[in-house]
Design a protein around this motif. Structure first.
Motif, PDB file in Angstrom:
ATOM      1  N   LYS A  22       0.887  -1.327  -0.060  1.00  0.00           N
ATOM      2  CA  LYS A  22      -0.056  -0.015   0.042  1.00  0.00           C
ATOM      3  C   LYS A  22       0.786   1.358   0.018  1.00  0.00           C
ATOM      4  N   ALA A  23       2.069   1.246   0.665  1.00  0.00           N
ATOM      5  CA  ALA A  23       3.072   2.338   0.802  1.00  0.00           C
ATOM      6  C   ALA A  23       3.853   2.326  -0.532  1.00  0.00           C
ATOM      7  N   TYR A  24       3.777   1.470  -1.325  1.00  0.00           N
ATOM      8  CA  TYR A  24       4.862   1.500  -2.516  1.00  0.00           C
ATOM      9  C   TYR A  24       6.341   1.389  -2.200  1.00  0.00           C
ATOM     10  N   LEU A  25       6.301   0.539  -0.982  1.00  0.00           N
ATOM     11  CA  LEU A  25       7.803   0.180  -0.585  1.00  0.00           C
ATOM     12  C   LEU A  25       8.025  -1.297  -0.620  1.00  0.00           C
ATOM     13  N   LYS A  43      10.440  10.580   3.256  1.00  0.00           N
ATOM     14  CA  LYS A  43       9.598  10.245   2.261  1.00  0.00           C
ATOM     15  C   LYS A  43       8.944   8.897   2.506  1.00  0.00           C
ATOM     16  N   ALA A  44       9.756   7.750   2.884  1.00  0.00           N
ATOM     17  CA  ALA A  44       9.056   6.409   3.191  1.00  0.00           C
ATOM     18  C   ALA A  44       7.807   6.655   4.403  1.00  0.00           C
ATOM     19  N   ASN A  46       6.129   9.220   5.023  1.00  0.00           N
ATOM     20  CA  ASN A  46       5.030   9.786   4.509  1.00  0.00           C
ATOM     21  C   ASN A  46       4.160   8.672   3.772  1.00  0.00           C
ATOM     22  N   SER A  47       4.911   8.095   2.884  1.00  0.00           N
ATOM     23  CA  SER A  47       4.165   7.162   2.246  1.00  0.00           C
ATOM     24  C   SER A  47       3.495   5.875   3.178  1.00  0.00           C
ATOM     25  N   ILE A  48       4.122   5.476   4.384  1.00  0.00           N
ATOM     26  CA  ILE A  48       3.399   4.784   5.173  1.00  0.00           C
ATOM     27  C   ILE A  48       2.333   5.474   5.792  1.00  0.00           C
ATOM     28  N   LYS A  50       0.331   7.702   4.515  1.00  0.00           N
ATOM     29  CA  LYS A  50      -0.614   7.750   3.389  1.00  0.00           C
ATOM     30  C   LYS A  50      -1.570   6.317   3.324  1.00  0.00           C
ATOM     31  N   ALA A  51      -0.716   5.421   3.331  1.00  0.00           N
ATOM     32  CA  ALA A  51      -1.077   4.024   3.279  1.00  0.00           C
ATOM     33  C   ALA A  51      -2.113   3.707   4.476  1.00  0.00           C
ATOM     34  N   ASN A  55      -1.851  11.276   8.445  1.00  0.00           N
ATOM     35  CA  ASN A  55      -0.963  12.314   8.101  1.00  0.00           C
ATOM     36  C   ASN A  55       0.206  12.237   9.268  1.00  0.00           C
TER      37      ASN A  55
END
Length: 63
Positions: A22-25, A43-44, A46-48, A50-51, A55
């Motif tokens: 979901k976090a594209y990691l 950045k990672a 923030n991706s987590i 969002k997943a 915020n």
């Protein structure tokens, strides 16, 4: 107890893979961060967030 532990490990692995997707990691990156072997980038992180439909401030609330 061993069966419960193995089942719990499988659930944790599934959740780690699902969050990573979901976090594209990469799942190994998420695992490394979780175990303290890797440092997480903003950045990672923030991706987590969002997943998880959060915020960054919500992730750190109460810390």
């Amino acid at each position: 107890m061993v069966i419960t532990l193995k089942l719990s490990e499988k659930i944790i692995d599934y959740l780690r893979i699902s969050l990573a997707d979901k976090a594209y990691l990469d799942r190994t990156y998420v695992s490394g961060v979780e175990t303290g072997k890797r440092n997480i980038s903003l950045k990672a992180l923030n991706s987590i967030a969002k997943a998880l439909d959060k915020n960054l401030s919500q992730l750190f609330k109460g810390m």
